[in-house]
Design a protein around this motif. Structure first.
Motif, PDB file in Angstrom:
ATOM      1  N   LEU A   1       0.843  -1.201   0.000  1.00  0.00           N
ATOM      2  CA  LEU A   1       0.000   0.000   0.000  1.00  0.00           C
ATOM      3  C   LEU A   1       0.872   1.242   0.000  1.00  0.00           C
ATOM      4  O   LEU A   1       1.799   1.360   0.795  1.00  0.00           O
ATOM      5  CB  LEU A   1      -0.902   0.009   1.237  1.00  0.00           C
ATOM      6  CG  LEU A   1      -1.769   1.253   1.444  1.00  0.00           C
ATOM      7  CD1 LEU A   1      -2.815   1.365   0.343  1.00  0.00           C
ATOM      8  CD2 LEU A   1      -2.434   1.205   2.827  1.00  0.00           C
ATOM      9  N   GLU A   2       0.582   2.167  -0.896  1.00  0.00           N
ATOM     10  CA  GLU A   2       1.326   3.424  -0.943  1.00  0.00           C
ATOM     11  C   GLU A   2       0.829   4.344   0.163  1.00  0.00           C
ATOM     12  O   GLU A   2      -0.364   4.583   0.288  1.00  0.00           O
ATOM     13  CB  GLU A   2       1.142   4.083  -2.318  1.00  0.00           C
ATOM     14  CG  GLU A   2       1.754   3.253  -3.440  1.00  0.00           C
ATOM     15  CD  GLU A   2       1.320   3.723  -4.810  1.00  0.00           C
ATOM     16  OE1 GLU A   2       1.905   4.691  -5.318  1.00  0.00           O
ATOM     17  OE2 GLU A   2       0.389   3.127  -5.366  1.00  0.00           O
ATOM     18  N   THR A   3       1.758   4.859   0.954  1.00  0.00           N
ATOM     19  CA  THR A   3       1.382   5.640   2.135  1.00  0.00           C
ATOM     20  C   THR A   3       1.976   7.042   2.140  1.00  0.00           C
ATOM     21  O   THR A   3       2.007   7.699   3.182  1.00  0.00           O
ATOM     22  CB  THR A   3       1.837   4.902   3.411  1.00  0.00           C
ATOM     23  OG1 THR A   3       3.251   4.676   3.346  1.00  0.00           O
ATOM     24  CG2 THR A   3       1.112   3.570   3.553  1.00  0.00           C
ATOM     25  N   SER A   4       2.433   7.523   1.001  1.00  0.00           N
ATOM     26  CA  SER A   4       2.962   8.884   0.948  1.00  0.00           C
ATOM     27  C   SER A   4       1.810   9.872   1.137  1.00  0.00           C
ATOM     28  O   SER A   4       0.649   9.550   0.830  1.00  0.00           O
ATOM     29  CB  SER A   4       3.640   9.141  -0.398  1.00  0.00           C
ATOM     30  OG  SER A   4       2.680   9.161  -1.446  1.00  0.00           O
ATOM     31  N   PRO A   5       2.086  11.067   1.642  1.00  0.00           N
ATOM     32  CA  PRO A   5       1.024  12.069   1.816  1.00  0.00           C
ATOM     33  C   PRO A   5       0.258  12.333   0.521  1.00  0.00           C
ATOM     34  O   PRO A   5      -0.981  12.485   0.540  1.00  0.00           O
ATOM     35  CB  PRO A   5       1.795  13.307   2.279  1.00  0.00           C
ATOM     36  CG  PRO A   5       2.998  12.751   2.970  1.00  0.00           C
ATOM     37  CD  PRO A   5       3.375  11.544   2.172  1.00  0.00           C
ATOM     38  N   LYS A   6       0.968  12.385  -0.601  1.00  0.00           N
ATOM     39  CA  LYS A   6       0.310  12.631  -1.883  1.00  0.00           C
ATOM     40  C   LYS A   6      -0.668  11.516  -2.217  1.00  0.00           C
ATOM     41  O   LYS A   6      -1.807  11.771  -2.657  1.00  0.00           O
ATOM     42  CB  LYS A   6       1.357  12.756  -2.993  1.00  0.00           C
ATOM     43  CG  LYS A   6       0.749  13.006  -4.369  1.00  0.00           C
ATOM     44  CD  LYS A   6       1.830  13.119  -5.432  1.00  0.00           C
ATOM     45  CE  LYS A   6       1.206  13.345  -6.811  1.00  0.00           C
ATOM     46  NZ  LYS A   6       2.227  13.448  -7.881  1.00  0.00           N
ATOM     47  N   ALA A   7      -0.252  10.265  -2.003  1.00  0.00           N
ATOM     48  CA  ALA A   7      -1.110   9.127  -2.308  1.00  0.00           C
ATOM     49  C   ALA A   7      -2.363   9.142  -1.432  1.00  0.00           C
ATOM     50  O   ALA A   7      -3.475   8.889  -1.915  1.00  0.00           O
ATOM     51  CB  ALA A   7      -0.339   7.820  -2.109  1.00  0.00           C
ATOM     52  N   ILE A   8      -2.179   9.447  -0.172  1.00  0.00           N
ATOM     53  CA  ILE A   8      -3.315   9.475   0.759  1.00  0.00           C
ATOM     54  C   ILE A   8      -4.295  10.576   0.364  1.00  0.00           C
ATOM     55  O   ILE A   8      -5.512  10.358   0.333  1.00  0.00           O
ATOM     56  CB  ILE A   8      -2.827   9.674   2.203  1.00  0.00           C
ATOM     57  CG1 ILE A   8      -2.015   8.466   2.657  1.00  0.00           C
ATOM     58  CG2 ILE A   8      -4.009   9.896   3.137  1.00  0.00           C
ATOM     59  CD1 ILE A   8      -1.361   8.631   4.014  1.00  0.00           C
ATOM     60  N   VAL A   9      -3.778  11.753   0.063  1.00  0.00           N
ATOM     61  CA  VAL A   9      -4.647  12.887  -0.298  1.00  0.00           C
ATOM     62  C   VAL A   9      -5.421  12.589  -1.575  1.00  0.00           C
ATOM     63  O   VAL A   9      -6.641  12.808  -1.648  1.00  0.00           O
ATOM     64  CB  VAL A   9      -3.813  14.176  -0.461  1.00  0.00           C
ATOM     65  CG1 VAL A   9      -4.671  15.282  -1.085  1.00  0.00           C
ATOM     66  CG2 VAL A   9      -3.275  14.633   0.883  1.00  0.00           C
ATOM     67  N   LEU A  10      -4.729  12.091  -2.600  1.00  0.00           N
ATOM     68  CA  LEU A  10      -5.399  11.807  -3.866  1.00  0.00           C
ATOM     69  C   LEU A  10      -6.424  10.687  -3.714  1.00  0.00           C
ATOM     70  O   LEU A  10      -7.546  10.770  -4.243  1.00  0.00           O
ATOM     71  CB  LEU A  10      -4.371  11.432  -4.929  1.00  0.00           C
ATOM     72  CG  LEU A  10      -3.497  12.561  -5.462  1.00  0.00           C
ATOM     73  CD1 LEU A  10      -2.477  12.031  -6.455  1.00  0.00           C
ATOM     74  CD2 LEU A  10      -4.359  13.635  -6.129  1.00  0.00           C
ATOM     75  N   GLY A  11      -6.062   9.626  -3.004  1.00  0.00           N
ATOM     76  CA  GLY A  11      -6.980   8.516  -2.812  1.00  0.00           C
ATOM     77  C   GLY A  11      -8.216   8.915  -2.033  1.00  0.00           C
ATOM     78  O   GLY A  11      -9.345   8.563  -2.395  1.00  0.00           O
ATOM     79  N   MET A  12      -8.013   9.679  -0.955  1.00  0.00           N
ATOM     80  CA  MET A  12      -9.142  10.129  -0.151  1.00  0.00           C
ATOM     81  C   MET A  12     -10.008  11.120  -0.924  1.00  0.00           C
ATOM     82  O   MET A  12     -11.236  11.127  -0.796  1.00  0.00           O
ATOM     83  CB  MET A  12      -8.632  10.767   1.148  1.00  0.00           C
ATOM     84  CG  MET A  12      -7.980   9.789   2.112  1.00  0.00           C
ATOM     85  SD  MET A  12      -9.134   8.531   2.757  1.00  0.00           S
ATOM     86  CE  MET A  12     -10.182   9.554   3.812  1.00  0.00           C
ATOM     87  N   ALA A  13      -9.370  11.958  -1.741  1.00  0.00           N
ATOM     88  CA  ALA A  13     -10.127  12.914  -2.551  1.00  0.00           C
ATOM     89  C   ALA A  13     -11.029  12.182  -3.538  1.00  0.00           C
ATOM     90  O   ALA A  13     -12.197  12.560  -3.735  1.00  0.00           O
ATOM     91  CB  ALA A  13      -9.177  13.850  -3.295  1.00  0.00           C
ATOM     92  N   ALA A  14     -10.497  11.128  -4.148  1.00  0.00           N
ATOM     93  CA  ALA A  14     -11.295  10.341  -5.082  1.00  0.00           C
ATOM     94  C   ALA A  14     -12.475   9.693  -4.370  1.00  0.00           C
ATOM     95  O   ALA A  14     -13.594   9.631  -4.905  1.00  0.00           O
ATOM     96  CB  ALA A  14     -10.431   9.269  -5.743  1.00  0.00           C
ATOM     97  N   GLY A  15     -12.242   9.229  -3.162  1.00  0.00           N
ATOM     98  CA  GLY A  15     -13.308   8.583  -2.411  1.00  0.00           C
ATOM     99  C   GLY A  15     -14.344   9.544  -1.865  1.00  0.00           C
ATOM    100  O   GLY A  15     -15.548   9.301  -1.961  1.00  0.00           O
ATOM    101  N   LEU A  16     -13.888  10.647  -1.300  1.00  0.00           N
ATOM    102  CA  LEU A  16     -14.814  11.590  -0.665  1.00  0.00           C
ATOM    103  C   LEU A  16     -15.701  12.298  -1.675  1.00  0.00           C
ATOM    104  O   LEU A  16     -16.862  12.616  -1.376  1.00  0.00           O
ATOM    105  CB  LEU A  16     -14.034  12.610   0.165  1.00  0.00           C
ATOM    106  CG  LEU A  16     -13.400  12.053   1.450  1.00  0.00           C
ATOM    107  CD1 LEU A  16     -12.527  13.106   2.118  1.00  0.00           C
ATOM    108  CD2 LEU A  16     -14.479  11.567   2.413  1.00  0.00           C
ATOM    109  N   THR A  17     -15.178  12.572  -2.868  1.00  0.00           N
ATOM    110  CA  THR A  17     -16.026  13.211  -3.882  1.00  0.00           C
ATOM    111  C   THR A  17     -17.135  12.256  -4.333  1.00  0.00           C
ATOM    112  O   THR A  17     -18.270  12.691  -4.576  1.00  0.00           O
ATOM    113  CB  THR A  17     -15.190  13.640  -5.100  1.00  0.00           C
ATOM    114  OG1 THR A  17     -14.322  12.559  -5.489  1.00  0.00           O
ATOM    115  CG2 THR A  17     -14.361  14.872  -4.790  1.00  0.00           C
ATOM    116  N   GLY A  18     -16.809  10.969  -4.425  1.00  0.00           N
ATOM    117  CA  GLY A  18     -17.830  10.004  -4.820  1.00  0.00           C
ATOM    118  C   GLY A  18     -18.818   9.718  -3.710  1.00  0.00           C
ATOM    119  O   GLY A  18     -20.041   9.837  -3.895  1.00  0.00           O
ATOM    120  N   ALA A  19     -18.317   9.346  -2.536  1.00  0.00           N
ATOM    121  CA  ALA A  19     -19.189   9.025  -1.410  1.00  0.00           C
ATOM    122  C   ALA A  19     -19.915  10.266  -0.908  1.00  0.00           C
ATOM    123  O   ALA A  19     -21.099  10.215  -0.553  1.00  0.00           O
ATOM    124  CB  ALA A  19     -18.363   8.408  -0.279  1.00  0.00           C
ATOM    125  N   GLY A  20     -19.215  11.395  -0.892  1.00  0.00           N
ATOM    126  CA  GLY A  20     -19.847  12.644  -0.469  1.00  0.00           C
ATOM    127  C   GLY A  20     -20.976  13.031  -1.400  1.00  0.00           C
ATOM    128  O   GLY A  20     -22.032  13.523  -0.962  1.00  0.00           O
TER     129      GLY A  20
END
Length: 290
Positions: free
Chosen positions: A64-83
């Motif tokens: 699993l990629e755990t860099s700050p950039k990876a976390i931000v991009l992954g969460m952004a993709a999820g929150l825009t969809g789920a939100g």
């Protein structure tokens, strides 16, 4: 899933998303009609993301990629969809579904605009024509003459616009993230973001009403929403290998599958508008497949 590496691999994933979402659309009303509300359905959907995320991580040997950039991009993709899904619940409480769904169904326009201007994606004339037809088909397939509902104010319209923007932005972020991180990591963070919004969905549920936690309620919702989660995972792969301006309009044609299955399962003949949308969608799919 990430074993398809041919030049047309993105098309396989895109069709997998379209078909799974189409089947999901044909079945999703069943749990709600049996007493399992849509807001609780969101919770079931968020939970079905977990097994799909595990499969994705297994494919990458649990890296699993755990860099700050990876976390931000992954969460952004999820929150825009789920939100967007959470906002949609409220929009449907404020305004008429027969207007709201045609509005939000055109979210690929946002993805196309962002991908062409920021990612410099382009399409052949054939693909461009297919994109235009797909957008027309998506609108027609989402249109309903439903019961005319008197609305007050513009809250529902604002909420619908937010869903429209959120879902269009999500697909762009997924494509952008795929340029620097693995698809499996993107989906993992999408799963986490979906789970974090469960309390909001539960808060929006009318718990004073009896909720069906039986096989035709909660359990049915889980297995049906598993189709949606599988489609989302396939979409991440499709966007990794294909252009967002083509993948997103293609997957947006899933109502074609939904309507076809509904015709078979419920013996419901489509209206002239839906029939026209189905025909246009078939032409668009043909253009994309070449």
């Amino acid at each position: 899933m990430n074993i398809i590496k041919s030049s047309s691999g993105w098309l396989v994933y895109a069709f997998a998303t379209t078909v799974s979402w189409g089947i999901w659309g044909a079945l999703i009303e069943s749990p709600e009609k049996n007493g399992f509300p849509a807001t609780m359905g969101y919770i079931a959907w968020a939970l079905t993301m977990i097994p799909c995320a595990i499969v994705g991580l297994k494919i990458t040997n649990w890296k699993l990629e755990t860099s700050p950039k990876a976390i931000v991009l992954g969460m952004a993709a999820g929150l825009t969809g789920a939100g967007g899904q959470i906002i949609l619940f409220q929009a449907l409480r404020e305004g008429p579904a027969y207007i709201i769904f045609p509005i939000i169904s055109l979210y690929p326009i946002v993805t196309i605009a962002l991908s062409t201007t920021l990612l410099k994606e382009s399409a052949t004339r054939r693909q461009a024509f297919g994109i235009c037809l797909a957008l027309i088909a998506i609108y027609l397939l989402s249109y309903s003459n439903g019961e005319k509902k008197l609305t007050e104010g513009h809250t529902w319209l604002i909420l619908s616009a937010l869903v429209f923007l959120a879902w269009g932005l999500q697909a762009y972020v997924m494509k952008f993230a795929n340029q620097s991180m693995k698809a499996e990591s993107i989906f993992f963070y999408m799963t986490i973001s979906g789970l974090t919004l469960i309390p909001i969905a539960y808060y929006m549920t009318d718990t004073s009403q009896e909720i069906n936690y039986g096989w035709d309620g909660a359990y049915a919702a889980f297995f049906i929403h598993l189709l949606n989660s599988f489609g989302a995972l396939a979409l991440v792969y499709a966007l990794r290998h294909g252009k967002a301006i083509i993948v997103v309009p293609l997957t947006g044609l899933s109502p074609l599958i939904t309507i076809t299955l509904s015709l078979i399962l419920y013996n419901v003949w489509p209206s002239p508008t839906l029939l026209a949308g189905m025909l246009v969608a078939l032409v668009a799919m043909y253009l994309f497949s070449k």
